[in-house]
Design an enzyme around this catalytic site. Structure first.
Site, PDB file in Angstrom:
ATOM      1  N   HIS A 315      79.396  66.566  -6.113  1.00 20.46           N
ATOM      2  CA  HIS A 315      80.711  67.416  -6.686  1.00 20.46           C
ATOM      3  C   HIS A 315      80.849  67.317  -8.091  1.00 20.46           C
ATOM      4  O   HIS A 315      80.777  65.993  -8.517  1.00 20.46           O
ATOM      5  CB  HIS A 315      81.677  67.072  -5.783  1.00 20.46           C
ATOM      6  N   ASP A 373      81.799  70.579   2.445  1.00 15.78           N
ATOM      7  CA  ASP A 373      80.758  71.573   2.858  1.00 15.78           C
ATOM      8  C   ASP A 373      79.764  70.700   4.220  1.00 15.78           C
ATOM      9  O   ASP A 373      79.143  71.364   4.857  1.00 15.78           O
ATOM     10  CB  ASP A 373      80.115  72.328   2.113  1.00 15.78           C
TER      11      ASP A 373
HETATM   12  N1  CMC Z   1      71.130  66.719  -4.499  1.00 17.87           N
HETATM   13  C1  CMC Z   1      70.254  66.007  -5.341  1.00 17.87           C
HETATM   14  N2  CMC Z   1      70.686  65.737  -6.415  1.00 17.87           N
HETATM   15  C2  CMC Z   1      71.775  66.201  -7.090  1.00 17.87           C
HETATM   16  C3  CMC Z   1      72.847  66.756  -6.014  1.00 17.87           C
HETATM   17  C4  CMC Z   1      72.285  67.037  -4.934  1.00 17.87           C
HETATM   18  N3  CMC Z   1      73.159  67.723  -4.063  1.00 17.87           N
HETATM   19  N4  CMC Z   1      73.738  67.185  -6.848  1.00 17.87           N
HETATM   20  C5  CMC Z   1      73.562  66.650  -8.050  1.00 17.87           C
HETATM   21  N5  CMC Z   1      72.607  66.034  -8.248  1.00 17.87           N
HETATM   22  C6  CMC Z   1      72.201  65.200  -9.380  1.00 17.87           C
HETATM   23  C7  CMC Z   1      71.520  66.211 -10.365  1.00 17.87           C
HETATM   24  O1  CMC Z   1      70.230  66.339 -10.326  1.00 17.87           O
HETATM   25  C8  CMC Z   1      71.785  65.445 -11.551  1.00 17.87           C
HETATM   26  O2  CMC Z   1      70.845  64.668 -11.859  1.00 17.87           O
HETATM   27  P1  CMC Z   1      70.219  63.960 -13.275  1.00 17.87           P
HETATM   28  O3  CMC Z   1      71.407  63.517 -13.961  1.00 17.87           O
HETATM   29  O4  CMC Z   1      69.262  63.074 -12.954  1.00 17.87           O
HETATM   30  O5  CMC Z   1      69.907  65.272 -14.035  1.00 17.87           O
HETATM   31  C9  CMC Z   1      72.983  64.751 -11.286  1.00 17.87           C
HETATM   32  O6  CMC Z   1      73.025  64.708 -10.108  1.00 17.87           O
HETATM   33  C10 CMC Z   1      74.402  65.296 -11.606  1.00 17.87           C
HETATM   34  O7  CMC Z   1      74.343  66.870 -11.136  1.00 17.87           O
HETATM   35  P2  CMC Z   1      74.902  68.064 -11.951  1.00 17.87           P
HETATM   36  O8  CMC Z   1      73.864  69.165 -11.497  1.00 17.87           O
HETATM   37  O9  CMC Z   1      74.962  67.781 -13.348  1.00 17.87           O
HETATM   38  O10 CMC Z   1      76.133  68.253 -11.148  1.00 17.87           O
HETATM   39  P3  CMC Z   1      77.167  69.473 -11.180  1.00 17.87           P
HETATM   40  O11 CMC Z   1      78.744  68.764 -11.488  1.00 17.87           O
HETATM   41  O12 CMC Z   1      76.784  70.292 -12.438  1.00 17.87           O
HETATM   42  O13 CMC Z   1      77.212  70.010  -9.734  1.00 17.87           O
HETATM   43  C11 CMC Z   1      77.380  70.516  -7.737  1.00 17.87           C
HETATM   44  C12 CMC Z   1      77.855  69.952  -8.672  1.00 17.87           C
HETATM   45  C13 CMC Z   1      78.141  70.532  -6.432  1.00 17.87           C
HETATM   46  C14 CMC Z   1      76.911  71.911  -8.050  1.00 17.87           C
HETATM   47  C15 CMC Z   1      75.885  69.767  -7.170  1.00 17.87           C
HETATM   48  O14 CMC Z   1      76.151  68.514  -6.916  1.00 17.87           O
HETATM   49  C16 CMC Z   1      75.215  70.422  -6.214  1.00 17.87           C
HETATM   50  O15 CMC Z   1      74.227  71.569  -6.117  1.00 17.87           O
HETATM   51  N6  CMC Z   1      75.423  70.097  -4.875  1.00 17.87           N
HETATM   52  C17 CMC Z   1      74.774  70.689  -3.770  1.00 17.87           C
HETATM   53  C18 CMC Z   1      75.551  71.988  -3.461  1.00 17.87           C
HETATM   54  C19 CMC Z   1      76.912  71.712  -2.631  1.00 17.87           C
HETATM   55  O16 CMC Z   1      76.990  70.976  -1.984  1.00 17.87           O
HETATM   56  N7  CMC Z   1      77.976  72.429  -3.302  1.00 17.87           N
HETATM   57  C20 CMC Z   1      79.330  72.440  -2.545  1.00 17.87           C
HETATM   58  C21 CMC Z   1      80.394  71.783  -3.653  1.00 17.87           C
HETATM   59  S1  CMC Z   1      81.819  71.430  -2.951  1.00 17.87           S
HETATM   60  C22 CMC Z   1      82.705  72.762  -2.343  1.00 17.87           C
HETATM   61  C23 CMC Z   1      82.893  73.952  -3.215  1.00 17.87           C
HETATM   62  O17 CMC Z   1      82.940  73.826  -4.546  1.00 17.87           O
HETATM   63  O18 CMC Z   1      82.725  74.868  -2.574  1.00 17.87           O
END
Ligand code: CMC
Length: 438
Positions: A315, A373
């Site tokens: 998140h 989720d």
């Molecule tokens: N699986 C594997 N690696 C992950 C994941 C994941 N689900 N989420 C983040 N990471 C890694 C990412 O690759 C990055 O690694 P590095 O620092 O080595 O490059 C690090 O963690 C930080 O991730 P980010 O993409 O910079 O984080 P963000 O804040 O931009 O993204 C997120 C947040 C929710 C989009 C992401 O965690 C994600 O894609 N999660 C899976 C989708 C999901 O479950 N979404 C629902 C969110 S909660 C409900 C809602 O908002 O509606």
């Protein structure tokens, strides 16, 4: 940048231009809770420079008094109340009133509010013809975006956004009609007749009835399912300035009507990184298929050359367990238990996946925990909802927040049209070459 606050003066930061030595004071704003906020509104005037923050990781886009999140501590509060208390002790109508009006309702206020919502549950009869224009196999989120956007074509009499009375009528209409529209999207997709709302039922009960009743036989709403669904609605009701809410605010900042703005919010919610994740979690668990294959998928999630991510994990704000996920996991066990579902392989697999991921250095170092989720889809599946409807249910519950946030923005005397700037990296000025010379 150096911190320049004195003991008694309000804190500020000093920005120093290293070439000229020119100093600029950046005032600091204090909220009631949470990090301080640097006020950069005059920065462009004073320096000629913009700030650069794609993804808004360090940017507060507005002032808001609705929801507070402390992502490090795993705290979520609506109007000061902890989500755990609201989820267990309150109900969705009360939380909706709280989000919209700022205070919990008195008995009389709640009765009036519920009556107002109940009076608006039917949709204009013409809307069913609008549905018939969609393909039956359309994704229900596509249908929801279209129909909610079209509401402004049906309810012209409440579109004056400057009139508080009309704003309130639009709020009641949206909160009341979104379950009806969501249920119609479901019924349409399976070729069953639409079921009209029943106003002697409570909000979640009515939705279940509209989804699962058929005209040829009696349908009794299961109270366990209804209570759990109401709780799921509470857990999804608001989450401060996330992508869909910011979309609603940005769309609304131009003066667009709330039906159009909320249709924009629904479109934003649909993405798998946001509300679409609940559907993606179930698809992922089905694809994994067997606990033995979990390590393989964990490996893929860590591989930067593989686009796969663990859905329902991570998140932007929570660097701790998402408090909604804690309640959701608990609710998941309760619902399966009370519905007599002894063996749910997807739940077993989800718990094992969570266990393995939370012990893995990759997830620990990045503070990636299950989010709201991760478990919601398993409960919704047990209730009989098809996967394609999961994000629709999220949108249904989030509608009240979108409205509350839109209303807060419209009522803010300092509100201006949202207009981000950019770091231009395109071509420099160049001479036009006529087509015959290219
Ligand atoms: N699986 C594997 N690696 C992950 C994941 C994941 N689900 N989420 C983040 N990471 C890694 C990412 O690759 C990055 O690694 P590095 O620092 O080595 O490059 C690090 O963690 C930080 O991730 P980010 O993409 O910079 O984080 P963000 O804040 O931009 O993204 C997120 C947040 C929710 C989009 C992401 O965690 C994600 O894609 N999660 C899976 C989708 C999901 O479950 N979404 C629902 C969110 S909660 C409900 C809602 O908002 O509606």
């Amino acid at each position: 940048m150096s911190k320049a606050a004195t003991a008694n003066a309000p804190q500020s930061y000093t920005l120093v231009d290293n070439t000229t030595g020119k100093k600029i004071e950046l005032p600091v704003l204090d909220g009631t809770q949470g990090p301080q906020v640097l006020d950069i509104r005059k920065l462009y005037n004073d320096t000629g420079a913009f700030t650069f923050d794609p993804g808004f990781t360090s940017t507060a886009s507005c002032e808001s008094a609705i929801t507070y999140i402390d992502g490090d501590q795993g705290i979520l509060q609506h109007r000061g109340y902890n989500i755990e208390d609201l989820a267990v002790q309150s109900d969705f109508m009360e939380v909706s009133y709280l989000l919209l009006n700022g205070e919990l309702p008195s008995v009389e206020q709640k009765k009036t509010f519920v009556n107002a919502i109940t009076r608006h549950t039917m949709v204009h009869e013409q809307i069913q013809f609008l549905f018939r224009g969609f393909r039956r196999d359309a994704h229900p989120m596509a249908v929801l975006c279209g129909v909610v956007g079209a509401l402004s074509a049906f309810y012209h009499d409440s579109l004056d956004i400057q009139d508080p009375q009309q704003r309130m009528i639009s709020a009641h209409r949206l909160i009341a009609k979104i379950p009806t529209i969501a249920a119609m999207a479901y019924k349409y997709s399976i070729g069953q007749p639409f079921v009209y709302p029943k106003n002697d039922l409570k909000y979640a009960e009515n939705f279940l009835h509209m989804c699962f009743a058929v005209p040829c036989e009696e349908y009794a709403v299961n109270p366990v399912t209804a209570r759990a669904l109401d709780r799921i609605f509470i857990l999804h009701a608001d989450h401060e300035q996330n992508a869909s809410t910011s979309t609603v605010r940005l769309a609304g900042s131009s003066g667009a009507n709330p039906f159009a703005c909320i249709a924009a919010g629904i479109a934003s919610l649909w993405g798998p990184a946001h509300g679409g994740a609940n559907e993606a979690v179930i698809k992922m668990l089905q694809e994994i298929g067997d606990k033995k294959r979990i390590p393989e998928f964990i490996k893929r999630a860590k591989d930067k050359n593989d686009g796969f991510r663990l859905m329902g994990f991570g998140h932007r704000v929570y660097k701790n367990y998402d408090p909604r996920a804690t309640v959701m996991r608990q609710t998941c066990h309760e619902v399966l238990n009370e519905l007599g579902i002894k063996d749910e392989p997807l739940l077993d697999m989800a718990m094992e996946l969570e266990r393995i991921a939370l012990e893995d250095d990759y997830f620990v170092e990045r503070k990636l925990y299950p989010n709201v989720d991760f478990y919601s889809g398993i409960i919704l599946r047990a209730m009989g909802f098809p996967t394609a409807l999961f994000t629709v249910l999220f949108a249904l519950a989030r509608t009240v927040c979108w409205f509350a946030q839109w209303k807060e923005m419209i009522e803010d005397p300092n509100q201006r049209i949202g207009r981000p700037r950019q770091l231009y990296v395109g071509a420099k000025p160049r001479a036009y070459t006529p087509l015959h010379k290219r």
